[in-house]
Write an enzyme that holds these catalytic residues in place. Structure first.
Site, short mmCIF file in Angstrom:
data_model
loop_
_atom_site.label_atom_id
_atom_site.label_comp_id
_atom_site.label_asym_id
_atom_site.label_seq_id
_atom_site.Cartn_x
_atom_site.Cartn_y
_atom_site.Cartn_z
N TYR A 80 1.01 -1.23 0.02
CA TYR A 80 -0.02 -0.15 0.06
C TYR A 80 1.01 1.15 0.07
O TYR A 80 2.06 0.98 0.43
CB TYR A 80 -0.82 -0.04 1.35
CG TYR A 80 -0.21 -0.20 2.50
CD1 TYR A 80 0.40 0.65 3.30
CD2 TYR A 80 -0.29 -1.44 3.04
CE1 TYR A 80 1.09 0.09 4.43
CE2 TYR A 80 0.41 -1.95 4.22
CZ TYR A 80 0.97 -1.11 5.02
OH TYR A 80 1.57 -1.47 6.01
N ASP A 158 3.45 -4.92 23.23
CA ASP A 158 3.93 -6.17 23.08
C ASP A 158 4.59 -6.63 24.02
O ASP A 158 4.61 -8.10 24.36
CB ASP A 158 4.95 -6.15 22.06
CG ASP A 158 4.77 -5.98 20.63
OD1 ASP A 158 3.48 -6.04 20.46
OD2 ASP A 158 5.73 -5.93 19.78
#
Length: 261
Positions: A80, A158
């Site tokens: 993209y 995370d």
């Protein structure tokens, strides 16, 4: 920990007893080990390649204002436009080789990336050929946690909930964590342990669900050719991704926190 008090000891000998400790130190989090005990991240068997293609060198189809997904046995690739359309971002997934490591700085060669997609559509090969030196890292896997608080310490991003990048939610969930945590602390500045408990309660189930659906996508996108693959392709052709995944994008931290008051 001394009771509910987190204690930090640094390499230079300094010791700190903070009001709160937020472990935002990634998939290899030391704070996570202190809160829930040492656990090893599992190798997923998948590695990711990431590269940028200058828009001037990219084929026309890759410059469209859209995310494009190419899928096949054991592989998939997404691209993209980014950076005000100056570049096309390219992210590819393939079986992890013995040399794959978990690192944001490790690199591969363009030939290695091309070899993974040899025999694919010539248009995709043309796009990959125009890419700069790709980064490569192994995807690590962890089960959702039952808790991520201990005393006046908590986890974020995370460190709490590493997830596969197939819904592009790793950084997004860390941002949501930060917003909810800030709101919870602002609502109870004199009781940080209670605020951390509220934060975990509000965030844990949502992030666990995203870990699970991201993990599941690794199987769906990499099916071998056959009946399951054809059924998946038909489903993808008929699906409305924004409608199906609306629960991901409609989330509002302020609404979530106020609803729990």
């Amino acid at each position: 920990f001394e009771g509910d008090q987190a204690v930090l000891r640094f390499e230079d000998g300094e010791t700190v007893r903070p009001d709160i400790l937020i472990g935002a130190d990634g998939v290899h989090s030391r704070v996570r080990n202190a809160i829930v005990g040492p656990t090893q991240a599992r190798e997923s068997g998948i590695c990711a390649f990431r590269a940028l293609v200058p828009a001037a060198k990219a084929p026309d189809f890759a410059r469209r204002h859209a995310q494009t997904l190419w899928i096949g046995p054991d592989h998939h690739l997404v691209h993209y436009p980014v950076s005000g359309e100056e570049y096309v971002n390219l992210v590819a997934f393939a079986p992890a080789g013995a040399s794959s490591v978990e690192s944001w700085t490790a690199t591969a060669t363009l030939r290695e990336l091309l070899d993974e997609f040899a025999g694919w559509d010539p248009r995709l090969v043309e796009l990959i050929t125009a890419a700069d030196t790709p980064g490569r890292w192994a995807l690590l896997d962890r089960e959702p946690l039952d808790h991520w608080n201990r005393g006046n310490a908590t986890l974020l991003g995370d460190a709490a909930h590493p997830m596969f990048p197939f819904f592009a939610q790793g950084a997004a969930q860390a941002i949501e964590d930060g917003a909810v945590l800030a709101l919870c602390l602002a609502a109870a500045p004199d009781n940080p342990i209670a605020a951390l408990g509220r934060y975990e309660e509000l965030r844990r189930r949502r992030t666990a669900r995203l870990q699970e659906v991201s993990h599941g996508r690794s199987h769906i996108n990499h099916l071998p050719d056959g009946p399951e693959q054809r059924a998946r392709d038909l489903e993808y052709s008929q699906a409305d991704p924004l409608r199906a995944n609306g629960w991901i994008y409609e989330y509002d931290p302020e609404t979530a926190v106020s609803a729990s008051a």
